[in-house]
Design a protein around this motif. Structure first.
Motif, PDB file in Angstrom:
ATOM      1  N   CYS A 133       0.855  -1.186   0.000  1.00 16.44           N
ATOM      2  CA  CYS A 133       0.000   0.000   0.000  1.00 16.44           C
ATOM      3  C   CYS A 133       0.891   1.236   0.000  1.00 16.44           C
ATOM      4  N   GLN A 134       0.258   2.372  -0.302  1.00 17.25           N
ATOM      5  CA  GLN A 134       0.999   3.611  -0.539  1.00 17.25           C
ATOM      6  C   GLN A 134       0.803   4.589   0.615  1.00 17.25           C
ATOM      7  N   GLY A 135       1.867   4.876   1.351  1.00 15.02           N
ATOM      8  CA  GLY A 135       1.779   5.781   2.500  1.00 15.02           C
ATOM      9  C   GLY A 135       2.366   7.145   2.180  1.00 15.02           C
ATOM     10  N   PHE A 136       1.659   7.910   1.364  1.00 20.47           N
ATOM     11  CA  PHE A 136       2.102   9.273   1.042  1.00 20.47           C
ATOM     12  C   PHE A 136       1.285  10.304   1.833  1.00 20.47           C
ATOM     13  N   SER A 137      -0.066  10.299   1.617  1.00 18.60           N
ATOM     14  CA  SER A 137      -0.905  11.371   2.173  1.00 18.60           C
ATOM     15  C   SER A 137      -0.977  11.311   3.692  1.00 18.60           C
ATOM     16  N   GLU A 138      -1.120  12.498   4.270  1.00 18.22           N
ATOM     17  CA  GLU A 138      -1.295  12.619   5.725  1.00 18.22           C
ATOM     18  C   GLU A 138      -2.408  13.627   5.965  1.00 18.22           C
ATOM     19  N   GLY A 142      -1.906  16.487   1.454  1.00 15.86           N
ATOM     20  CA  GLY A 142      -2.477  15.728   0.323  1.00 15.86           C
ATOM     21  C   GLY A 142      -1.989  16.357  -0.958  1.00 15.86           C
ATOM     22  N   SER A 143      -2.723  17.366  -1.435  1.00 17.49           N
ATOM     23  CA  SER A 143      -2.263  18.114  -2.615  1.00 17.49           C
ATOM     24  C   SER A 143      -0.902  18.731  -2.322  1.00 17.49           C
ATOM     25  N   ASP A 144      -0.778  19.247  -1.110  1.00 15.44           N
ATOM     26  CA  ASP A 144       0.499  19.842  -0.704  1.00 15.44           C
ATOM     27  C   ASP A 144       1.322  18.777   0.018  1.00 15.44           C
ATOM     28  N   ILE A 166      -2.884   8.766   5.876  1.00 10.22           N
ATOM     29  CA  ILE A 166      -4.344   8.667   5.768  1.00 10.22           C
ATOM     30  C   ILE A 166      -4.746   8.365   4.327  1.00 10.22           C
ATOM     31  N   TRP A 167      -5.959   7.838   4.188  1.00  9.99           N
ATOM     32  CA  TRP A 167      -6.530   7.431   2.889  1.00  9.99           C
ATOM     33  C   TRP A 167      -5.724   6.305   2.266  1.00  9.99           C
ATOM     34  N   THR A 168      -5.124   5.466   3.092  1.00  7.10           N
ATOM     35  CA  THR A 168      -4.221   4.444   2.581  1.00  7.10           C
ATOM     36  C   THR A 168      -5.043   3.263   2.037  1.00  7.10           C
ATOM     37  N   THR A 169      -5.136   3.216   0.716  1.00  4.12           N
ATOM     38  CA  THR A 169      -5.966   2.201   0.068  1.00  4.12           C
ATOM     39  C   THR A 169      -5.408   0.802   0.335  1.00  4.12           C
ATOM     40  N   HIS A 170      -6.300  -0.094   0.774  1.00  6.62           N
ATOM     41  CA  HIS A 170      -5.995  -1.513   0.986  1.00  6.62           C
ATOM     42  C   HIS A 170      -4.879  -1.755   2.010  1.00  6.62           C
ATOM     43  N   SER A 395      -8.751  17.496  -9.244  1.00  9.45           N
ATOM     44  CA  SER A 395      -9.013  18.212 -10.502  1.00  9.45           C
ATOM     45  C   SER A 395      -8.405  19.622 -10.498  1.00  9.45           C
ATOM     46  N   GLU A 396      -8.534  20.325  -9.375  1.00  5.09           N
ATOM     47  CA  GLU A 396      -8.006  21.702  -9.332  1.00  5.09           C
ATOM     48  C   GLU A 396      -6.495  21.701  -9.562  1.00  5.09           C
ATOM     49  N   ILE A 397      -5.827  20.711  -8.964  1.00  6.82           N
ATOM     50  CA  ILE A 397      -4.366  20.621  -9.091  1.00  6.82           C
ATOM     51  C   ILE A 397      -4.002  20.262 -10.545  1.00  6.82           C
TER      52      ILE A 397
HETATM   53  C1  LIG Z   1     -10.483   6.990  -2.332  1.00  7.66           C
HETATM   54  C2  LIG Z   1      -9.127   7.571  -2.053  1.00  7.66           C
HETATM   55  C3  LIG Z   1      -8.021   6.744  -2.051  1.00  7.66           C
HETATM   56  C4  LIG Z   1      -6.752   7.264  -1.767  1.00  7.66           C
HETATM   57  N1  LIG Z   1      -5.693   6.406  -1.676  1.00  7.66           N
HETATM   58  C5  LIG Z   1      -4.492   6.883  -1.268  1.00  7.66           C
HETATM   59  C6  LIG Z   1      -3.398   5.985  -1.014  1.00  7.66           C
HETATM   60  O1  LIG Z   1      -3.510   4.765  -1.197  1.00  7.66           O
HETATM   61  N2  LIG Z   1      -2.245   6.496  -0.574  1.00  7.66           N
HETATM   62  C7  LIG Z   1      -2.063   7.845  -0.372  1.00  7.66           C
HETATM   63  O2  LIG Z   1      -0.966   8.246   0.009  1.00  7.66           O
HETATM   64  N3  LIG Z   1      -3.087   8.716  -0.579  1.00  7.66           N
HETATM   65  C8  LIG Z   1      -4.290   8.272  -1.007  1.00  7.66           C
HETATM   66  N4  LIG Z   1      -5.339   9.137  -1.197  1.00  7.66           N
HETATM   67  C9  LIG Z   1      -5.153  10.539  -0.871  1.00  7.66           C
HETATM   68  C10 LIG Z   1      -5.176  11.480  -2.047  1.00  7.66           C
HETATM   69  O3  LIG Z   1      -3.955  11.426  -2.744  1.00  7.66           O
HETATM   70  C11 LIG Z   1      -5.492  12.871  -1.501  1.00  7.66           C
HETATM   71  O4  LIG Z   1      -6.830  12.833  -1.020  1.00  7.66           O
HETATM   72  C12 LIG Z   1      -5.358  13.934  -2.544  1.00  7.66           C
HETATM   73  O5  LIG Z   1      -4.008  14.144  -2.870  1.00  7.66           O
HETATM   74  C13 LIG Z   1      -5.963  15.273  -2.061  1.00  7.66           C
HETATM   75  O6  LIG Z   1      -5.433  15.631  -0.821  1.00  7.66           O
HETATM   76  P1  LIG Z   1      -6.373  15.971   0.429  1.00  7.66           P
HETATM   77  O7  LIG Z   1      -7.374  14.892   0.597  1.00  7.66           O
HETATM   78  O8  LIG Z   1      -5.485  16.312   1.575  1.00  7.66           O
HETATM   79  O9  LIG Z   1      -7.173  17.278  -0.016  1.00  7.66           O
HETATM   80  P2  LIG Z   1      -6.589  18.771  -0.078  1.00  7.66           P
HETATM   81  O10 LIG Z   1      -5.239  18.773  -0.674  1.00  7.66           O
HETATM   82  O11 LIG Z   1      -6.760  19.394   1.277  1.00  7.66           O
HETATM   83  O12 LIG Z   1      -7.610  19.400  -1.080  1.00  7.66           O
HETATM   84  C14 LIG Z   1      -8.937  19.769  -0.712  1.00  7.66           C
HETATM   85  C15 LIG Z   1      -9.513  20.589  -1.861  1.00  7.66           C
HETATM   86  O13 LIG Z   1      -8.759  21.775  -2.042  1.00  7.66           O
HETATM   87  C16 LIG Z   1      -8.280  21.875  -3.374  1.00  7.66           C
HETATM   88  N5  LIG Z   1      -6.927  22.431  -3.406  1.00  7.66           N
HETATM   89  C17 LIG Z   1      -5.860  22.050  -2.664  1.00  7.66           C
HETATM   90  N6  LIG Z   1      -4.764  22.768  -3.002  1.00  7.66           N
HETATM   91  C18 LIG Z   1      -5.166  23.606  -4.003  1.00  7.66           C
HETATM   92  C19 LIG Z   1      -4.490  24.575  -4.798  1.00  7.66           C
HETATM   93  N7  LIG Z   1      -3.191  24.826  -4.641  1.00  7.66           N
HETATM   94  N8  LIG Z   1      -5.203  25.230  -5.744  1.00  7.66           N
HETATM   95  C20 LIG Z   1      -6.523  24.989  -5.939  1.00  7.66           C
HETATM   96  N9  LIG Z   1      -7.217  24.071  -5.199  1.00  7.66           N
HETATM   97  C21 LIG Z   1      -6.543  23.395  -4.257  1.00  7.66           C
HETATM   98  C22 LIG Z   1      -8.233  20.417  -3.865  1.00  7.66           C
HETATM   99  O14 LIG Z   1      -8.271  20.332  -5.261  1.00  7.66           O
HETATM  100  C23 LIG Z   1      -9.464  19.835  -3.204  1.00  7.66           C
HETATM  101  O15 LIG Z   1     -10.617  20.139  -3.938  1.00  7.66           O
HETATM  102  C24 LIG Z   1      -6.596   8.643  -1.516  1.00  7.66           C
HETATM  103  C25 LIG Z   1      -7.715   9.499  -1.557  1.00  7.66           C
HETATM  104  C26 LIG Z   1      -8.968   8.977  -1.809  1.00  7.66           C
HETATM  105  C27 LIG Z   1     -10.140   9.926  -1.813  1.00  7.66           C
END
Ligand SMILES: Cc1cc2nc3c(=O)[nH]c(=O)nc-3n(C[C@H](O)[C@H](O)[C@H](O)COP(=O)(O)OP(=O)(O)OC[C@H]3O[C@@H](n4cnc5c(N)ncnc54)[C@H](O)[C@@H]3O)c2cc1C
Length: 408
Positions: A133-138, A142-144, A166-170, A395-397
């Protein structure tokens, strides 16, 4: 089971031959059980044991790591052949193989791993012995992503890892996780991050489920409480993990034939229209003008996506730079899929309501009686599909990536 490549493309004789081989293999090895699980799964990836069954079939055939460099078990297929395989497999109902090992950490180990890591981990990824599994997001990263806070502190020949993902699939199926952790504080956020391979059975690792809106258990929270990780599990140089993360994200966002998922969703929508009653007695929804209009509009957008998919293949085949094409395709595909699935729920109307009770892994529910078969898994797919415009780059990113590429 019939193959049906999107649109009418002319294939070179060797590609036609390859396509025949692919179809023969799918016909022989894709079991009805696995196809059913794939058809009724509401999450992105089919759960083990069905995904394992399909993994094993591909492994035995030597096709499981077709996209890897040939030196490590890749098939050396051309971009067109990859497209043929990926499209035909999806159209025939094959599930996506759990990608975290095969498509994500595998290519990173091929490119950046030590000789020992390649020798030890790559065969286990190929055979499916390890489930990753992939442990990137916290929470808060996420986006950042580079603002991540999980720490790895060197202690002799180990790192001590503390933090949460967080959101660590499987993660609840996985025995291995690859993690981005901070090994030093630098002025630039992207520096001082390291890429570690962690055994999920190590003392101090714990997994908490997160239930999705659709009632599926697909994602999790993973906690690291002073977990000892051998230094030999550091991939590449300490503090340079951001390069590996970027390399991996290219794999995560590219490849596959994203238009095929929209095509399959559109066929499910068409099937609902053919089976649901229309406004006047004896008529079906498919006969109603407004539904025909909606179907036509969605069909045109699916065809446009298929053309974009093929443009990507043509660019790859010609060795041209893809630029932001992968981001364009990811954005259009995930947004279109959501619209098609929403249209399906609306067309189901009151039949969608009892289907709510059967949201979740529909293949695991034996009695779907109150829901007509054409409505199975539709609600679950719609609800889970809402995440499609968030994971793999929101999508925004993606739009930011596209706009930057266009003004270069
Ligand atoms: C079903 C599911 C499975 C996933 N599986 C994994 C996984 O296995 N491993 C893992 O590491 N991660 C996983 N993720 C995490 C995923 O990569 C993050 O949810 C994603 O990168 C978005 O980060 P966030 O949830 O922190 O949202 P945020 O980054 O907080 O974003 C929230 C909103 O703000 C917008 N936003 C943020 N920054 C900007 C900007 N600079 N400009 C304009 N808009 C912006 C975003 O587009 C979004 O609409 C999973 C997520 C989901 C929903």
């Amino acid at each position: 089971m019939k193959g049906q490549l999107p649109l009418d493309i002319e294939l070179a004789p060797e590609d036609q031959e390859f396509r025949r081989e692919v179809l023969a293999f799918l016909h022989q090895h894709l079991s009805e059980d696995v196809r059913r699980a794939s058809r009724l799964s509401t999450g992105v990836f089919v759960d083990p044991p069905w995904s394992r069954e399909w993994h094993q079939a591909l492994y035995q055939k030597g096709w499981i790591t077709y996209a890897w460099p040939q030196a490590y078990g890749g098939c050396g297929w051309s971009p067109t052949q990859r497209y043929i395989y990926e499209s035909e497999a999806s159209l025939c109902g094959a599930p996506a193989v759990a990608p975290m090992g095969i498509n994500l950490v595998g290519p990173v180990i091929c490119e950046y791993g030590s000789a020992w890591q390649r020798q030890f981990y790559l065969p286990r990824i190929r055979s499916g012995e390890d489930y990753w599994c992939q442990g990137f997001s916290e929470p808060g990263a996420g986006s950042d992503l580079s603002s991540l806070k999980t720490r790895a502190v060197r202690d002799g020949d180990h790192y001590i890892v503390t933090g949460e993902k967080i959101w660590t699939t499987h993660a609840h199926f996985a025995n291995m996780i690859f993690v981005l952790a901070r090994t030093s504080q630098e002025e630039k956020q992207q520096q001082g991050i390291s890429f570690l391979l962690i055994d999920m059975t190590s003392p101090g690792v714990s997994v908490q489920p997160i239930m999705t809106l659709a009632g599926d258990h697909e994602v999790n929270q993973v906690f690291f409480d002073a977990v000892r990780v051998p230094v030999e599990n550091l991939v590449g140089e300490e503090g340079r993990g951001w390069s590996q993360a970027k390399y991996l994200l290219e794999y995560e966002r590219g490849g596959g034939a994203p238009s095929v998922r929209s095509r399959l969703a559109l066929e499910r929508f068409r099937n609902i229209l053919r089976n649901e009653a229309g406004d006047s007695p004896g008529r079906l929804l498919i006969h109603e003008k407004d539904m025909q209009f909606r179907l036509g509009e969605l069909e045109a957008r699916v065809m446009a996506l298929e053309l974009l998919d093929m443009r990507q293949v043509a660019k790859r085949q010609a060795g041209e730079r893809l630029g932001s094409t992968a981001s364009i395709v990811k954005t259009l595909a995930s947004e279109l899929l959501q619209e098609i699935e929403k249209a399906g729920v609306e067309a189901l109307g009151s039949h969608a309501l009892p289907a709510m009770e059967f949201a979740g892994p529909a293949f695991a529910v034996s009695n779907q009686a109150p829901v007509p078969e054409h409505g199975w898994a539709i609600i679950g797919r719609h609800l889970n599909g809402l995440a499609g415009t968030i994971f793999g780059g929101a999508s925004e990113i993606q739009r930011e990536v596209i706009s930057k590429d266009l003004v270069r």
